[in-house]
Design an enzyme around this catalytic site. Structure first.
Site, PDB file in Angstrom:
ATOM      1  N   TYR A  56      21.972 -13.825   8.283  1.00 26.15           N
ATOM      2  CA  TYR A  56      22.145 -12.188   7.765  1.00 26.15           C
ATOM      3  C   TYR A  56      23.466 -11.683   7.982  1.00 26.15           C
ATOM      4  O   TYR A  56      24.067 -11.774   8.927  1.00 26.15           O
ATOM      5  CB  TYR A  56      20.970 -11.343   8.554  1.00 26.15           C
ATOM      6  CG  TYR A  56      19.514 -11.841   8.471  1.00 26.15           C
ATOM      7  CD1 TYR A  56      19.010 -12.483   7.402  1.00 26.15           C
ATOM      8  CD2 TYR A  56      18.482 -11.516   9.333  1.00 26.15           C
ATOM      9  CE1 TYR A  56      17.748 -12.869   7.228  1.00 26.15           C
ATOM     10  CE2 TYR A  56      17.224 -11.656   9.300  1.00 26.15           C
ATOM     11  CZ  TYR A  56      16.783 -12.461   8.256  1.00 26.15           C
ATOM     12  OH  TYR A  56      15.677 -12.738   7.947  1.00 26.15           O
ATOM     13  N   PRO A 213       7.280  -6.461   4.508  1.00 25.28           N
ATOM     14  CA  PRO A 213       5.859  -6.052   4.251  1.00 25.28           C
ATOM     15  C   PRO A 213       5.754  -5.190   2.884  1.00 25.28           C
ATOM     16  O   PRO A 213       4.699  -5.125   2.591  1.00 25.28           O
ATOM     17  CB  PRO A 213       5.571  -5.421   5.636  1.00 25.28           C
ATOM     18  CG  PRO A 213       7.090  -5.150   6.334  1.00 25.28           C
ATOM     19  CD  PRO A 213       7.880  -6.098   5.745  1.00 25.28           C
ATOM     20  N   LEU A 214       6.829  -4.504   2.682  1.00 21.81           N
ATOM     21  CA  LEU A 214       6.573  -3.457   1.711  1.00 21.81           C
ATOM     22  C   LEU A 214       7.193  -3.727   0.048  1.00 21.81           C
ATOM     23  O   LEU A 214       7.238  -3.156  -0.783  1.00 21.81           O
ATOM     24  CB  LEU A 214       7.535  -2.328   1.874  1.00 21.81           C
ATOM     25  CG  LEU A 214       7.075  -1.446   3.234  1.00 21.81           C
ATOM     26  CD1 LEU A 214       8.120  -0.494   3.573  1.00 21.81           C
ATOM     27  CD2 LEU A 214       5.568  -0.923   3.430  1.00 21.81           C
ATOM     28  N   GLY A 216       7.202  -5.653  -3.446  1.00 27.75           N
ATOM     29  CA  GLY A 216       6.380  -5.314  -4.653  1.00 27.75           C
ATOM     30  C   GLY A 216       5.940  -4.068  -4.834  1.00 27.75           C
ATOM     31  O   GLY A 216       5.234  -3.659  -5.700  1.00 27.75           O
ATOM     32  N   GLY A 223      10.659 -12.645  -6.991  1.00 30.32           N
ATOM     33  CA  GLY A 223       9.855 -13.178  -7.939  1.00 30.32           C
ATOM     34  C   GLY A 223       8.674 -12.187  -8.273  1.00 30.32           C
ATOM     35  O   GLY A 223       7.851 -12.756  -8.584  1.00 30.32           O
ATOM     36  N   PHE A 226       4.505  -8.341 -11.262  1.00 28.78           N
ATOM     37  CA  PHE A 226       3.630  -7.308 -11.512  1.00 28.78           C
ATOM     38  C   PHE A 226       4.250  -6.762 -12.871  1.00 28.78           C
ATOM     39  O   PHE A 226       5.266  -6.572 -13.082  1.00 28.78           O
ATOM     40  CB  PHE A 226       3.789  -6.155 -10.322  1.00 28.78           C
ATOM     41  CG  PHE A 226       3.167  -6.371  -9.214  1.00 28.78           C
ATOM     42  CD1 PHE A 226       1.873  -7.127  -9.359  1.00 28.78           C
ATOM     43  CD2 PHE A 226       3.361  -6.108  -8.123  1.00 28.78           C
ATOM     44  CE1 PHE A 226       0.991  -7.616  -8.232  1.00 28.78           C
ATOM     45  CE2 PHE A 226       2.642  -6.020  -7.014  1.00 28.78           C
ATOM     46  CZ  PHE A 226       1.642  -7.045  -6.828  1.00 28.78           C
TER      47      PHE A 226
HETATM   48  N1  LIG Z   1      11.810 -15.054   7.305  1.00 31.07           N
HETATM   49  C1  LIG Z   1      12.382 -14.964   6.101  1.00 31.07           C
HETATM   50  O1  LIG Z   1      12.558 -15.919   5.265  1.00 31.07           O
HETATM   51  C2  LIG Z   1      12.616 -13.427   5.745  1.00 31.07           C
HETATM   52  C3  LIG Z   1      12.902 -13.206   4.489  1.00 31.07           C
HETATM   53  C4  LIG Z   1      13.436 -11.792   4.228  1.00 31.07           C
HETATM   54  C5  LIG Z   1      13.296 -10.910   5.574  1.00 31.07           C
HETATM   55  N2  LIG Z   1      13.108 -11.385   6.553  1.00 31.07           N
HETATM   56  C6  LIG Z   1      12.990 -10.469   7.846  1.00 31.07           C
HETATM   57  O2  LIG Z   1      12.018  -9.464   7.418  1.00 31.07           O
HETATM   58  C7  LIG Z   1      12.721  -8.082   7.447  1.00 31.07           C
HETATM   59  C8  LIG Z   1      11.987  -7.134   6.890  1.00 31.07           C
HETATM   60  O3  LIG Z   1      12.185  -7.246   5.428  1.00 31.07           O
HETATM   61  P1  LIG Z   1      12.313  -6.177   4.330  1.00 31.07           P
HETATM   62  O4  LIG Z   1      13.890  -5.319   4.961  1.00 31.07           O
HETATM   63  O5  LIG Z   1      12.628  -6.732   2.972  1.00 31.07           O
HETATM   64  O6  LIG Z   1      11.289  -5.501   4.663  1.00 31.07           O
HETATM   65  P2  LIG Z   1      10.626  -4.102   4.195  1.00 31.07           P
HETATM   66  O7  LIG Z   1      10.477  -3.093   5.547  1.00 31.07           O
HETATM   67  O8  LIG Z   1       9.491  -4.453   3.535  1.00 31.07           O
HETATM   68  O9  LIG Z   1      11.641  -3.444   3.443  1.00 31.07           O
HETATM   69  C9  LIG Z   1      12.939  -2.519   3.572  1.00 31.07           C
HETATM   70  C10 LIG Z   1      13.512  -2.227   2.336  1.00 31.07           C
HETATM   71  O10 LIG Z   1      12.670  -1.343   1.424  1.00 31.07           O
HETATM   72  C11 LIG Z   1      13.117  -0.136   1.203  1.00 31.07           C
HETATM   73  N3  LIG Z   1      11.940   0.961   1.469  1.00 31.07           N
HETATM   74  C12 LIG Z   1      11.205   1.130   2.441  1.00 31.07           C
HETATM   75  N4  LIG Z   1      10.442   1.962   2.382  1.00 31.07           N
HETATM   76  C13 LIG Z   1      10.667   2.324   1.165  1.00 31.07           C
HETATM   77  C14 LIG Z   1      10.273   3.603   0.308  1.00 31.07           C
HETATM   78  N5  LIG Z   1       8.960   4.102   0.556  1.00 31.07           N
HETATM   79  N6  LIG Z   1      10.735   3.853  -0.865  1.00 31.07           N
HETATM   80  C15 LIG Z   1      11.799   3.121  -1.318  1.00 31.07           C
HETATM   81  N7  LIG Z   1      12.332   2.123  -0.617  1.00 31.07           N
HETATM   82  C16 LIG Z   1      11.877   1.769   0.431  1.00 31.07           C
HETATM   83  C17 LIG Z   1      13.949  -0.114   2.586  1.00 31.07           C
HETATM   84  O11 LIG Z   1      15.105   0.952   2.101  1.00 31.07           O
HETATM   85  P3  LIG Z   1      15.943   2.003   3.321  1.00 31.07           P
HETATM   86  O12 LIG Z   1      16.643   1.219   4.215  1.00 31.07           O
HETATM   87  O13 LIG Z   1      16.506   3.092   2.494  1.00 31.07           O
HETATM   88  O14 LIG Z   1      14.557   2.512   3.966  1.00 31.07           O
HETATM   89  C18 LIG Z   1      14.662  -1.467   2.669  1.00 31.07           C
HETATM   90  O15 LIG Z   1      15.748  -1.551   1.576  1.00 31.07           O
HETATM   91  C19 LIG Z   1      14.099  -8.403   7.457  1.00 31.07           C
HETATM   92  O16 LIG Z   1      15.094  -7.711   8.071  1.00 31.07           O
HETATM   93  C20 LIG Z   1      14.132  -9.868   8.062  1.00 31.07           C
HETATM   94  O17 LIG Z   1      14.460  -9.580   9.450  1.00 31.07           O
HETATM   95  C21 LIG Z   1      12.551 -12.605   6.857  1.00 31.07           C
END
Ligand SMILES: NC(=O)c1ccc[n+]([C@@H]2O[C@H](COP(=O)([O-])OP(=O)(O)OC[C@H]3O[C@@H](n4cnc5c(N)ncnc54)[C@H](OP(=O)(O)O)[C@@H]3O)[C@@H](O)[C@H]2O)c1
Length: 305
Positions: A56, A213-214, A216, A223, A226
């Site tokens: 990261y 989790p969010l 899509g 990928g 939708f």
């Molecule tokens: N194991 C793996 O292969 C893997 C792969 C990817 C990620 N991860 C882990 O999973 C964690 C979470 O992933 P993620 O960051 O993709 O999680 P997420 O909580 O699903 O998405 C966060 C992103 O969505 C944006 N967002 C959230 N709510 C929103 C809304 N209502 N409207 C518009 N944009 C919104 C956020 O922007 P803002 O910051 O502006 O709120 C941020 O850019 C990562 O930090 C990492 O630790 C693991």
């Protein structure tokens, strides 16, 4: 915040994990400050489990977290710190070696050591293999994990993005339990509900952790397939449910994930302090089976048979 007990950790883990993948942004001083504020907000809001990976920010995310721990060392004992390794990026466009997965003992031991140095800590509470290495030798991994355990550098072990059979293979040779499988689960990617991964978690008490989790809906998933019509249909359903539960549509998605009896633990990846705090509202929704299936139907564009 709600907490989940796990015999392999010294602390109960917050049900919402804070994901550190975005905390350095573009690595500018402003983005790094924003990242530190995000971590401090998460701590203040009761998150005590932090998810990292060596890759990261190219290591910068762990280093920033380490800086914060240096400023406030008393925080360490109140936290569960997870990190991952095993993805080995191509160093430069002209590098002969491509991006690859590497579970060889030397690479994993060195990676863990480097993460500990960047974080400025003695032990990872949990170490995960980031993505299945097509050339994985399960016996070598077992030996590596045993060394990391014996040296005290890692307390508990898990995997990420592993299939049911890959978990079974490792479980058959490991001298310790696999504590977690961190997989993509969101409205776009619902594979785990039907590919055996969640069943296996339920069967063996493996912690199912949901990354992106969010994806899509709040933002485009990896990928994303939708169509505009799909997105409109899902958004309509989310808006209706948000009105019913008096919350925001993205909080409905977190509740949708967490209502599964296996106890999915979403990783919140926002760096926006308000969203980090507001995610907790999802823990309070009394989300129904009927609404789970309504959203599933909206996502699929058709009823289950
Ligand atoms: N194991 C793996 O292969 C893997 C792969 C990817 C990620 N991860 C882990 O999973 C964690 C979470 O992933 P993620 O960051 O993709 O999680 P997420 O909580 O699903 O998405 C966060 C992103 O969505 C944006 N967002 C959230 N709510 C929103 C809304 N209502 N409207 C518009 N944009 C919104 C956020 O922007 P803002 O910051 O502006 O709120 C941020 O850019 C990562 O930090 C990492 O630790 C693991």
């Amino acid at each position: 915040m709600k907490y989940t007990s796990n015999p392999h950790f010294a602390l109960d883990s917050s049900r919402l994990i804070y994901g550190c993948m975005r905390i350095t942004g573009d690595n500018s001083s402003d983005d790094r400050q924003k990242g530190k504020l995000a971590i401090r907000t998460a701590i203040d809001e009761g998150y005590n489990h932090f998810d990292h990976a060596d890759i990261y920010g190219g290591g910068a995310c762990e280093s920033l977290f380490g800086e914060l721990l240096k400023e406030s060392p008393e925080l360490r004992e109140k936290m569960i710190i997870t990190s991952k390794a095993g993805i080995r990026p191509r160093v430069s466009p002209t590098d002969y070696a491509p991006t690859r997965y590497d579970f060889s003992q030397r690479y994993i031991l060195d990676s863990v050591e480097a993460s500990l140095t960047r974080l400025g800590i003695e032990q990872l509470d949990m170490f995960l293999l980031h993505r299945p290495d097509f050339l994985m030798d399960a016996h070598e991994v077992a030996e590596t994990f045993a060394k990391l355990k014996a040296s005290g550098k890692v307390k508990a072990f898990g995997v990420s993005n592993f299939s049911h059979s890959q978990v079974e293979l490792l479980r058959s040779v490991l001298p310790m339990p696999l504590v977690a499988n961190q997989v993509e689960i969101n409205i776009h990617n619902v594979d785990v509900f039907n590919n055996g991964v969640l069943d296996q978690c339920q069967q063996h008490g493996i912690m199912p952790i949901a990354w992106c989790p969010l994806g899509g809906v709040a933002y485009s998933a990896w990928g994303n397939t939708f169509s505009v019509a799909d997105e409109q249909r899902i958004e309509n359903e989310l808006n209706q449910q948000a009105e019913k539960y008096q919350c925001q549509p993205w909080q409905v998605i977190l509740a949708w994930l967490m209502c599964h009896p296996v106890g999915i633990m979403p990783i919140v990846g926002s760096t926006n302090p308000t969203r980090i705090a507001d995610a907790k509202a999802a823990l309070l929704l009394n989300y129904s089976r009927e609404d789970w299936y309504r959203l599933f139907e909206a996502r699929n564009g058709e009823s289950v048979p």
